[in-house]
Design an enzyme around this catalytic site. Sequence first.
Site, PDB file in Angstrom:
ATOM      1  N   ARG A  73       0.912  -1.057  -0.046  1.00  0.00           N
ATOM      2  CA  ARG A  73       0.199   0.058   0.002  1.00  0.00           C
ATOM      3  C   ARG A  73       0.832   1.308   0.022  1.00  0.00           C
ATOM      4  O   ARG A  73       0.475   2.249  -0.578  1.00  0.00           O
ATOM      5  CB  ARG A  73      -1.072   0.159   1.119  1.00  0.00           C
ATOM      6  N   TYR A  93      -6.445  -0.612  -7.136  1.00  0.00           N
ATOM      7  CA  TYR A  93      -5.747  -1.596  -6.812  1.00  0.00           C
ATOM      8  C   TYR A  93      -5.204  -1.690  -5.460  1.00  0.00           C
ATOM      9  O   TYR A  93      -5.113  -0.723  -4.925  1.00  0.00           O
ATOM     10  CB  TYR A  93      -4.968  -2.642  -7.866  1.00  0.00           C
ATOM     11  N   GLU A  94      -4.986  -2.914  -5.040  1.00  0.00           N
ATOM     12  CA  GLU A  94      -4.322  -3.000  -3.627  1.00  0.00           C
ATOM     13  C   GLU A  94      -5.007  -2.386  -2.568  1.00  0.00           C
ATOM     14  O   GLU A  94      -4.810  -1.752  -1.459  1.00  0.00           O
ATOM     15  CB  GLU A  94      -3.022  -2.135  -3.641  1.00  0.00           C
ATOM     16  N   GLY A  95      -6.540  -2.686  -2.728  1.00  0.00           N
ATOM     17  CA  GLY A  95      -7.566  -1.927  -1.891  1.00  0.00           C
ATOM     18  C   GLY A  95      -7.758  -0.557  -2.215  1.00  0.00           C
ATOM     19  O   GLY A  95      -7.225   0.209  -2.338  1.00  0.00           O
TER      20      GLY A  95
END
Lengths: 566, 566
Positions: free
Chosen positions: B294, B425-427
């Site tokens: 993140r 992406y990545e949450g």
Amino acid sequence: MPYRAPIDAYMRLLRDVVGYDRVAGTERFSEATPDMVAAILGEAGKLCEEVLAPLQRSGDLDPARLENGVVRTSKGFAEGYKAMAEGGWIATSAPEEFGGMGLPLTVTTCVNDMVGAACLSLQLNPLMTQGQIDALEHHASDDLRNLYLPKLISGEWAGTMNLTEPQAGSDVGALSSKAVPNGDGTYAITGQKIYISWGDNDFTENVCHLVLARLPDGVPGTKGISLFLVPKLIPDENGKPGVANDLHVVSLEHKMGLHGSPTCVMQYDGAKGWLVGEPHDGMRAMFTMMNNARLGVGVQGVSVAEGALQHALAYAQERKQGRTPDGTIIGHADVRRMLATMRAETFAARAIALSLAVAIDTGNATGDAEWKARAALLTPITKAFGTETGIKVADMGIQVHGGMGFIEETGAAQYLRDVRVTAIYEGTNGIQAMDLVGRKMMDGGEAAFALLDEIEAGAEAARANLPDLAEPVWQAAESLRETTEALLAREMPDRFGGALPYLRGFARVLGGHFHLRAAMAAPDSADARLAAFYILRMLPEHAGLLAEARSEVSALANLSTEDLVA
Amino acid sequence: MPYRAPIDAYMRLLRDVVGYDRVAGTERFSEATPDMVAAILGEAGKLCEEVLAPLQRSGDLDPARLENGVVRTSKGFAEGYKAMAEGGWIATSAPEEFGGMGLPLTVTTCVNDMVGAACLSLQLNPLMTQGQIDALEHHASDDLRNLYLPKLISGEWAGTMNLTEPQAGSDVGALSSKAVPNGDGTYAITGQKIYISWGDNDFTENVCHLVLARLPDGVPGTKGISLFLVPKLIPDENGKPGVANDLHVVSLEHKMGLHGSPTCVMQYDGAKGWLVGEPHDGMRAMFTMMNNARLGVGVQGVSVAEGALQHALAYAQERKQGRTPDGTIIGHADVRRMLATMRAETFAARAIALSLAVAIDTGNATGDAEWKARAALLTPITKAFGTETGIKVADMGIQVHGGMGFIEETGAAQYLRDVRVTAIYEGTNGIQAMDLVGRKMMDGGEAAFALLDEIEAGAEAARANLPDLAEPVWQAAESLRETTEALLAREMPDRFGGALPYLRGFARVLGGHFHLRAAMAAPDSADARLAAFYILRMLPEHAGLLAEARSEVSALANLSTEDLVA
């Protein structure tokens, strides 16, 4: 991508929010009663839903292309265009004496809004034609009007606008295209023009170019520019398209979006043209056409916002994910926040655009100077805020889709790629903001203060019924009034650094005003709940925007170019 | 697209703004002195400028493609990757015992920032590998670590992360991939994974997949998920890539941007995998890797912001247009406003990201719980604000270019198309915001209030020298404190509707804090002038954001799905 024309939303806006009754109350537009308008919009909406919306993806996937010097348009566009022309939808406000319907621009604005939501790249074609009709109607000779207007209004011929040259973009006065008298009343036009939207197509009999060029005795700068009508095929004695003119499409641009709309580099090699208006007075005619075109482009932003919102809403209601009441993502608070923001913002941008159309119609029908000043004031706000709304809502539409938003097959990304240029063309949004704090405040702020009086009076009237919504709108209007006074106290160049935040703040406050009117008209309705969302959650943004607009000039002026490097 | 690595800017940030001295002061990182760091960044910067930046357009124009089941990468990517690997730049923070440099994550963050600005789609490859190294280092058996880590760190092999399935995106617990014990300590993995960045390539010997799957006795939901290492080629007894595993790339996604990065649909048909960590404990290992990822993705936003800014700045300095002192558009107030906003925002996002890296390094080196809590708090802010900054700055970069911004040849649009996915992406950023007001506030706000104390103390200390800048920062921190308290007083689900505006307001205030620190360190510098621009013009935005975060839950909750339709 299915699209549903929001006819009821238009009718509520016209009735409760933007005061369409004023337009229908004039003698000129007395036949355009609300019932008539609803019927017309219903017909246009059906065309958009059934015929045009299915073309949206086709324009993206099968871009317009240049083959042997001729533009080939996207699959289905020719049929879509013909359906528009046959229905009489190319220019619904054009004068009846030339075959138009003579409807208020407010109605045409709703039609353009729907057509743009269904298929933006195709919509741009009649939008250009509408601008050309405006310019010819107000500035061309009777001969030109009689020959060209019926063809343009019927859609048999299409119109384009040729302003930009490689060295002359926002600075139109730097153009170098030349016009030399042929001795027979016509002119030989020579030069290259870029960014010509729909510079050619394969579905109209003729394409008519309005070209800015300089006569031999034209002074440098904007005061030496004249406007010419230059048809692709020169009409013969019967008014039919005849021999080819000396012009051609050099190339098409490879763009981020709007792939269905061919953006042409045009070359004029002594092409035959006809003067429109007086010599050296081309900019005046251009502004006639550009003012309405700025409303038109602002509405393109609204169109895409509506399309992107409907698209995201449909996805959110069917995409299963996470633990929500119905198992779909629309139950997630952040998804709902995005969709509500998209809807509230689209409402605000549409209300501003329609209020501008009402001001133009009322001004035109009554000759009232105050309505003309109101229209002038709202034009840059509508253009910049409408297009920024289109971009913001399309961007949120991608986010609602999650990972699928980045995949082209869903179509969510296309809305953003298509709409991005609207903040640039027809005068960048930065130029709109300079126009707002510059030219549009040369009245000492009179038009702005008159509008603020109206907003505050509306808020006062709402205090009894909706105190929690009325107060923030009133306060925001006061803050906008103070900022307006602060900007007016500055000399012109010093106003520009805060011009765009000021424009955004102005639009934010106007949005509050219109939402409040909708809430007042129906306090227990969806519109009222949306108004509460906007006023309590989105309106506070005005404070930061106006603070930026008011902030000391020095904060920006002190930064040198070197300071920006790292 | 030329790129200049901003080494001086990094060094000023590390020294004056984010307190890198704390990291260098720990025993673990005592060798990573500022001089050493400057030398390392200088070397990495040279690689980015000379080798990687020229690949940026290649990735867009010559997308990765699937040929007979094998991914073919963009022209020049193989050479670019090899140059990174040979220079030791794949994972500069990886442990020395496995061949890494053991540098602080703060240094790797600067390296990733530069590589991403030079060529984002290629940078994503080592970013995935870095995440895999993290996960294996902390959770894998010694055998797996000894076999895989040296290969991953050297860049001979690449790593991927396989989480998402068609029905399991943000809701990872819904995944249905299965892992069945083979009886020899390995597992047979079966299932389909989507959105797998760099799921294959043609320049590393092997590709190693970390795959989330469920063991036969795994319960439904996240608590029944385990993590497996599944190599494309199964290492033989010498650790060399041997026979092909039962997995393949089904297809590549057609994306809005990042065309150089192959986004794969992966199919596992009983592929041989090795368990990483304990059975059913896969989410814990995944979070190890996702937290640093993140930060990595937030930095991708900073990278693109820097790249887009440099690109727009170069254009603005050479594009002649209008009446400005030097005849170029950089003399126009609105263009300068945009460039200054882009620079000030990039500074803020980079400072936040580097302060997170410093917190992680300090926490890891000292074991101090307060630093770990600080890192946890800053992770969602860095991810969401960094990526939104990348999108905002890239969008402004297009606007600076005017009409040319919409033409793909200039490259301005590519920055926006590439960076857009980082907010997803990545949450998704919405999930980051829920993490911030949910999990990261389960300490009762302790970490947030500790940071606010620090911001206010910094403002107090600045009052004597820079009163005009100190006061707004102090006030903004107070307002953030009040909003934090207001959110904490709400039950969890009710916090979520205002979560993203809260996160944005938090980042806005943090940006003010870091700008103020830079100004304090050098009151007559470019950094100080930029700080004045940010604090006086951009910081006021926090008021609207925090008002939205604090607003009554009902404004959103009252809107039904039907209300959003029209």
